[in-house]
Each structure stands twice: as structure tokens, then as C-alpha cells.
Motif scaffolding. Structure first.
Motif, PDB file in Angstrom:
ATOM      1  N   ALA A  83       0.829  -1.209   0.000  1.00  0.00           N
ATOM      2  CA  ALA A  83       0.000   0.000   0.000  1.00  0.00           C
ATOM      3  C   ALA A  83       0.864   1.261   0.000  1.00  0.00           C
ATOM      4  O   ALA A  83       0.510   2.264  -0.647  1.00  0.00           O
ATOM      5  CB  ALA A  83      -0.946  -0.007   1.203  1.00  0.00           C
ATOM      6  N   TRP A  87       0.945   4.261  -2.589  1.00  0.00           N
ATOM      7  CA  TRP A  87       0.859   5.632  -2.071  1.00  0.00           C
ATOM      8  C   TRP A  87       1.946   6.503  -2.688  1.00  0.00           C
ATOM      9  O   TRP A  87       1.687   7.620  -3.116  1.00  0.00           O
ATOM     10  CB  TRP A  87       0.971   5.613  -0.545  1.00  0.00           C
ATOM     11  N   TYR A  91       1.314   9.875  -4.780  1.00  0.00           N
ATOM     12  CA  TYR A  91       1.677  11.164  -4.180  1.00  0.00           C
ATOM     13  C   TYR A  91       3.183  11.414  -4.242  1.00  0.00           C
ATOM     14  O   TYR A  91       3.820  11.610  -3.208  1.00  0.00           O
ATOM     15  CB  TYR A  91       1.224  11.226  -2.719  1.00  0.00           C
ATOM     16  N   SER A 107      -3.925  15.545   3.843  1.00  0.00           N
ATOM     17  CA  SER A 107      -4.468  14.283   4.369  1.00  0.00           C
ATOM     18  C   SER A 107      -3.668  13.074   3.879  1.00  0.00           C
ATOM     19  O   SER A 107      -3.713  12.006   4.491  1.00  0.00           O
ATOM     20  CB  SER A 107      -5.942  14.119   4.001  1.00  0.00           C
ATOM     21  N   ALA A 108      -2.900  13.250   2.803  1.00  0.00           N
ATOM     22  CA  ALA A 108      -2.056  12.149   2.313  1.00  0.00           C
ATOM     23  C   ALA A 108      -1.002  11.779   3.354  1.00  0.00           C
ATOM     24  O   ALA A 108      -0.622  10.612   3.473  1.00  0.00           O
ATOM     25  CB  ALA A 108      -1.393  12.525   0.988  1.00  0.00           C
ATOM     26  N   GLU A 110      -1.434  11.832   6.600  1.00  0.00           N
ATOM     27  CA  GLU A 110      -2.121  10.999   7.590  1.00  0.00           C
ATOM     28  C   GLU A 110      -2.255   9.565   7.085  1.00  0.00           C
ATOM     29  O   GLU A 110      -2.061   8.613   7.849  1.00  0.00           O
ATOM     30  CB  GLU A 110      -3.492  11.589   7.914  1.00  0.00           C
ATOM     31  N   THR A 111      -2.570   9.427   5.817  1.00  0.00           N
ATOM     32  CA  THR A 111      -2.665   8.086   5.224  1.00  0.00           C
ATOM     33  C   THR A 111      -1.308   7.399   5.289  1.00  0.00           C
ATOM     34  O   THR A 111      -1.210   6.227   5.657  1.00  0.00           O
ATOM     35  CB  THR A 111      -3.150   8.171   3.767  1.00  0.00           C
ATOM     36  N   TYR A 112      -0.260   8.143   4.947  1.00  0.00           N
ATOM     37  CA  TYR A 112       1.089   7.583   5.007  1.00  0.00           C
ATOM     38  C   TYR A 112       1.403   7.103   6.424  1.00  0.00           C
ATOM     39  O   TYR A 112       1.899   5.988   6.618  1.00  0.00           O
ATOM     40  CB  TYR A 112       2.119   8.628   4.568  1.00  0.00           C
ATOM     41  N   ASP A 113       1.105   7.936   7.410  1.00  0.00           N
ATOM     42  CA  ASP A 113       1.392   7.582   8.805  1.00  0.00           C
ATOM     43  C   ASP A 113       0.653   6.308   9.224  1.00  0.00           C
ATOM     44  O   ASP A 113       1.222   5.459   9.915  1.00  0.00           O
ATOM     45  CB  ASP A 113       1.022   8.726   9.742  1.00  0.00           C
ATOM     46  N   ARG A 114      -0.596   6.179   8.826  1.00  0.00           N
ATOM     47  CA  ARG A 114      -1.378   4.972   9.181  1.00  0.00           C
ATOM     48  C   ARG A 114      -0.760   3.727   8.559  1.00  0.00           C
ATOM     49  O   ARG A 114      -0.656   2.687   9.207  1.00  0.00           O
ATOM     50  CB  ARG A 114      -2.832   5.127   8.745  1.00  0.00           C
ATOM     51  N   LEU A 115      -0.357   3.834   7.300  1.00  0.00           N
ATOM     52  CA  LEU A 115       0.252   2.688   6.623  1.00  0.00           C
ATOM     53  C   LEU A 115       1.630   2.371   7.215  1.00  0.00           C
ATOM     54  O   LEU A 115       1.953   1.206   7.459  1.00  0.00           O
ATOM     55  CB  LEU A 115       0.366   2.960   5.120  1.00  0.00           C
TER      56      LEU A 115
END
Length: 150
Positions: A83, A87, A91, A107-108, A110-115
Motif C-alpha cells: 500500500a 501511495w 503522491y 491528508s495524504a 495521515e494516510t502515510y502515517d497509518r500505513l
């Protein structure tokens, strides 16, 4: 005695004991498929913290244990690594290590941090193993030979 964790006379013995305990506590003390080539390549895995650490400790761990940890980290992180690769293609202009994104793409991050939080690196396991080994050695020192308190 070293293999059973009864003699912690070197950093390698201490780390081996600790890494084995970390692997067991994670439920990773089982056979794993061989790692793909990208798991052994130079450089950091996607999701690895950038910057590293100021000091390094060279370790000589049993090859079987090193292979087990590398495979377990890879396969338990594979979905997140995949993922993160998607990502990065989506991005390319976002720079996670600098916490920077163009306007509208915040917000990208935040997505990176979650992954990235779902990726377990071998370095995390080596550091946890050293900490566990030091804790085991400290408990033994506090107890002393023969199991009697000092």
C-alpha cells in the motif's frame, strides 16, 4: 548455556536471547517462507522511519534467527508495504520525512502515517531484543548466582 540464555557474556548472546523472546512473544517462532529479493535489498523498507539512529551496535546473531526475523517482518508488513508503494506512486510530490504536502494533499500524510505504522522493521526487532536482553541480564545481576538476592 548461551543457546539456552543462561550465559549472557557478550552483546551477541544478550541480543540473541532478547530477540528470541521478542519473536516468541509476537507469535513469530514458526517457519516462514523465504524472503523475496526486495526484503534483502539495500536501503530502508517503505514505511521505515527516516534518519536512523546516531549509534550502531554490530550484532552477530544466528543466521536462522536473522532469517526468521527478516521473513516475519516482511510477511507481517507486506500489505502495508504494498500500500505504501502505491501511495508513493500516487503522491510523488508529498515528502513524509519533512512532513510536507502541497496544499490540498495534507491528508495524504495521515494516510502515510497509518500505513507506515503497520510496517515492522528488522531494526525494531533488534532494538527490542537488545532491551529484552538487557532487562534479563539486569534481573540476573539483581538476583545473583544461585537465585539468591544480593
Amino acid at each position: 548455556m548461551r543457546e539456552r540464555g543462561l550465559l549472557l557474556d557478550s552483546l551477541d548472546a544478550l541480543a540473541t536471547l532478547g530477540v528470541r523472546r521478542e519473536v516468541a512473544d509476537r507469535g513469530w517462532d514458526r517457519p516462514w517462507p523465504a524472503c523475496p529479493p526486495q526484503a534483502r535489498g539495500l536501503g530502508r523498507w517503505p514505511g521505515s522511519a527516516d534518519g536512523g539512529f546516531p549509534e550502531q551496535l554490530p550484532l552477530r546473531l544466528p543466521a536462522v534467527l536473522e532469517n526468521q526475523v527478516r521473513a516475519a517482518c516482511w510477511y507481517t508488513s507486506a500489505g502495508a508495504i504494498e500500500a505504501l508503494e502505491v501511495w508513493r506512486r500516487r503522491y510523488p510530490q508529498v515528502i513524509p520525512r519533512r512532513r510536507w504536502a502541497p496544499s490540498g494533499l495534507e491528508s495524504a500524510l495521515e494516510t502515510y502515517d497509518r500505513l507506515a505504522a503497520r510496517v515492522t522493521t528488522t531494526g525494531e526487532i533488534w532494538r527490542a531484543g537488545i532491551e529484552r536482553g538487557m532487562a534479563a541480564a539486569a534481573r540476573r545481576d539483581a538476583v545473583g548466582a544461585g537465585g539468591r538476592p544480593r
